[in-house]
Design a protein around this motif. Structure first.
Motif, PDB file in Angstrom:
ATOM      1  N   ARG A  26       0.842  -1.201   0.000  1.00 29.00           N
ATOM      2  CA  ARG A  26       0.000   0.000   0.000  1.00 29.00           C
ATOM      3  C   ARG A  26       0.868   1.240   0.000  1.00 29.00           C
ATOM      4  O   ARG A  26       1.774   1.382   0.811  1.00 29.00           O
ATOM      5  N   ALA A  27       0.528   2.153  -0.873  1.00 29.63           N
ATOM      6  CA  ALA A  27       1.319   3.372  -0.996  1.00 29.63           C
ATOM      7  C   ALA A  27       0.542   4.594  -0.521  1.00 29.63           C
ATOM      8  O   ALA A  27       0.882   5.713  -0.870  1.00 29.63           O
ATOM      9  N   GLY A  28      -0.503   4.393   0.271  1.00 28.68           N
ATOM     10  CA  GLY A  28      -1.291   5.524   0.721  1.00 28.68           C
ATOM     11  C   GLY A  28      -2.258   5.995  -0.346  1.00 28.68           C
ATOM     12  O   GLY A  28      -2.944   6.989  -0.194  1.00 28.68           O
ATOM     13  N   ARG A  29      -2.298   5.257  -1.427  1.00 32.30           N
ATOM     14  CA  ARG A  29      -3.168   5.558  -2.538  1.00 32.30           C
ATOM     15  C   ARG A  29      -4.009   4.306  -2.807  1.00 32.30           C
ATOM     16  O   ARG A  29      -3.525   3.198  -2.639  1.00 32.30           O
ATOM     17  N   ALA A  30      -5.244   4.486  -3.211  1.00 31.51           N
ATOM     18  CA  ALA A  30      -6.119   3.338  -3.460  1.00 31.51           C
ATOM     19  C   ALA A  30      -5.577   2.525  -4.632  1.00 31.51           C
ATOM     20  O   ALA A  30      -5.233   3.066  -5.674  1.00 31.51           O
ATOM     21  N   ASN A  31      -5.514   1.215  -4.444  1.00 32.98           N
ATOM     22  CA  ASN A  31      -5.047   0.307  -5.473  1.00 32.98           C
ATOM     23  C   ASN A  31      -5.821  -0.995  -5.289  1.00 32.98           C
ATOM     24  O   ASN A  31      -5.692  -1.650  -4.248  1.00 32.98           O
ATOM     25  N   ALA A  32      -6.606  -1.370  -6.262  1.00 33.24           N
ATOM     26  CA  ALA A  32      -7.459  -2.550  -6.146  1.00 33.24           C
ATOM     27  C   ALA A  32      -6.664  -3.838  -5.926  1.00 33.24           C
ATOM     28  O   ALA A  32      -7.190  -4.809  -5.383  1.00 33.24           O
TER      29      ALA A  32
ATOM     30  N   ARG B 291      13.771  -0.535 -12.950  1.00 36.08           N
ATOM     31  CA  ARG B 291      12.737   0.413 -13.366  1.00 36.08           C
ATOM     32  C   ARG B 291      11.470   0.222 -12.532  1.00 36.08           C
ATOM     33  O   ARG B 291      10.900   1.183 -12.015  1.00 36.08           O
ATOM     34  N   ILE B 292      11.053  -1.041 -12.361  1.00 38.54           N
ATOM     35  CA  ILE B 292       9.858  -1.351 -11.568  1.00 38.54           C
ATOM     36  C   ILE B 292      10.052  -0.868 -10.132  1.00 38.54           C
ATOM     37  O   ILE B 292       9.161  -0.257  -9.532  1.00 38.54           O
ATOM     38  N   THR B 293      11.231  -1.129  -9.577  1.00 40.42           N
ATOM     39  CA  THR B 293      11.547  -0.723  -8.203  1.00 40.42           C
ATOM     40  C   THR B 293      11.542   0.794  -8.058  1.00 40.42           C
ATOM     41  O   THR B 293      10.976   1.326  -7.102  1.00 40.42           O
ATOM     42  N   ASP B 294      12.164   1.477  -9.003  1.00 40.24           N
ATOM     43  CA  ASP B 294      12.193   2.945  -8.955  1.00 40.24           C
ATOM     44  C   ASP B 294      10.787   3.525  -9.030  1.00 40.24           C
ATOM     45  O   ASP B 294      10.461   4.461  -8.288  1.00 40.24           O
ATOM     46  N   ASP B 295       9.961   2.982  -9.918  1.00 40.34           N
ATOM     47  CA  ASP B 295       8.580   3.460 -10.039  1.00 40.34           C
ATOM     48  C   ASP B 295       7.835   3.313  -8.726  1.00 40.34           C
ATOM     49  O   ASP B 295       7.149   4.233  -8.270  1.00 40.34           O
ATOM     50  N   LYS B 296       7.977   2.153  -8.087  1.00 43.25           N
ATOM     51  CA  LYS B 296       7.263   1.910  -6.826  1.00 43.25           C
ATOM     52  C   LYS B 296       7.820   2.807  -5.724  1.00 43.25           C
ATOM     53  O   LYS B 296       7.052   3.360  -4.916  1.00 43.25           O
ATOM     54  N   SER B 297       9.129   2.981  -5.671  1.00 40.47           N
ATOM     55  CA  SER B 297       9.732   3.841  -4.647  1.00 40.47           C
ATOM     56  C   SER B 297       9.272   5.281  -4.804  1.00 40.47           C
ATOM     57  O   SER B 297       8.955   5.958  -3.827  1.00 40.47           O
ATOM     58  N   LYS B 298       9.227   5.762  -6.053  1.00 39.70           N
ATOM     59  CA  LYS B 298       8.742   7.124  -6.314  1.00 39.70           C
ATOM     60  C   LYS B 298       7.292   7.254  -5.895  1.00 39.70           C
ATOM     61  O   LYS B 298       6.888   8.286  -5.335  1.00 39.70           O
ATOM     62  N   GLU B 299       6.504   6.228  -6.184  1.00 39.07           N
ATOM     63  CA  GLU B 299       5.073   6.244  -5.799  1.00 39.07           C
ATOM     64  C   GLU B 299       4.948   6.344  -4.286  1.00 39.07           C
ATOM     65  O   GLU B 299       4.105   7.090  -3.775  1.00 39.07           O
ATOM     66  N   LEU B 300       5.783   5.615  -3.564  1.00 34.33           N
ATOM     67  CA  LEU B 300       5.711   5.631  -2.097  1.00 34.33           C
ATOM     68  C   LEU B 300       6.123   6.978  -1.518  1.00 34.33           C
ATOM     69  O   LEU B 300       5.525   7.457  -0.569  1.00 34.33           O
ATOM     70  N   VAL B 301       7.146   7.583  -2.083  1.00 33.29           N
ATOM     71  CA  VAL B 301       7.654   8.835  -1.541  1.00 33.29           C
ATOM     72  C   VAL B 301       6.792  10.021  -1.965  1.00 33.29           C
ATOM     73  O   VAL B 301       6.600  10.956  -1.189  1.00 33.29           O
ATOM     74  N   ALA B 302       6.213   9.978  -3.154  1.00 40.48           N
ATOM     75  CA  ALA B 302       5.482  11.115  -3.707  1.00 40.48           C
ATOM     76  C   ALA B 302       4.054  11.249  -3.207  1.00 40.48           C
ATOM     77  O   ALA B 302       3.431  12.281  -3.406  1.00 40.48           O
ATOM     78  N   VAL B 303       3.532  10.234  -2.568  1.00 43.70           N
ATOM     79  CA  VAL B 303       2.114  10.261  -2.187  1.00 43.70           C
ATOM     80  C   VAL B 303       1.807  11.388  -1.234  1.00 43.70           C
ATOM     81  O   VAL B 303       2.550  11.786  -0.415  1.00 43.70           O
TER      82      VAL B 303
END
Length: 185
Positions: free
Chosen positions: A28-34, A173-185
């Motif tokens: 969970r990244a603090g954002r809704a994700n089904a 790339r997948i890891t960077d995308d997820k890390s950015k999603e976690l930090v940017a929320v």
């Protein structure tokens, strides 16, 4: 025969990348994700079925997951399954739909999740390297059994290394995308 090893290597490494995406989707990244509801089963007429087979799942707002049962009589069972799951969100039942409000993440929790993403990513890289090692062993065995020449061995090793490098880049790339999603929320 020898080229089959490279294709099999590519296929297995792609599976590792897909598994990584699926595993990171559960975080969970603090954002809704089904996808956080994947793996939750509901008891429906005596059998366990995935939640997405008894209800539609939508994201009406950035931090809200809306679960609308196809059959209103399943509402309590869906709520019970959500409460028993390990997603850590209390469902809000209004009699016709269930709302799951994703709590805002603290900065500390975000950093913990980024570390967890890194560990999961490292596991995927190890899996890719193990696949490379097995493939290299296979082509060396073929060369030892005189099924391929030294030149073919060298060429196949290069191809396997190229596929490995591409897979590692994809994992990063997948890891960077997820890390950015976690930090940017």
């Amino acid at each position: 025969m020898a080229q089959v090893v490279v294709e099999e290597t590519r296929r297995r490494m792609q599976k590792s990348c897909t598994a990584l995406e699926r595993e990171l989707g559960q975080i969970r990244a603090g954002r809704a994700n089904a996808s956080i509801l994947n793996g939750i089963n509901v008891e429906y007429y005596g059998s366990e079925v995935p939640i997405n087979q008894v209800a539609s799942i939508s994201i009406p707002e950035a931090r809200v997951i809306l679960v609308t049962p196809f059959d209103k009589s399943a509402l309590k069972d869906i709520e019970k399954a959500l409460m028993a799951s390990d997603i850590g969100i209390n469902p809000a039942n209004d009699g016709s739909v269930i709302r799951l409000v994703i709590p805002q993440l603290t900065g500390e929790r975000r950093q913990e999740l980024v570390k967890e993403v890194g560990k999961i990513s490292e596991g995927a890289k190890v899996a890719v390297r193990n696949i490379r090692r097995e493939s290299m062993d296979d082509v060396k065995k073929q060369q030892k059994n005189h099924e391929i020449t030294d030149d073919e061995l060298h060429d196949l090793e290069k191809q396997i290394q190229t596929v490995t490098d591409q897979s590692i880049k994809e994992i990063e790339r997948i890891t960077d995308d997820k890390s950015k999603e976690l930090v940017a929320v």
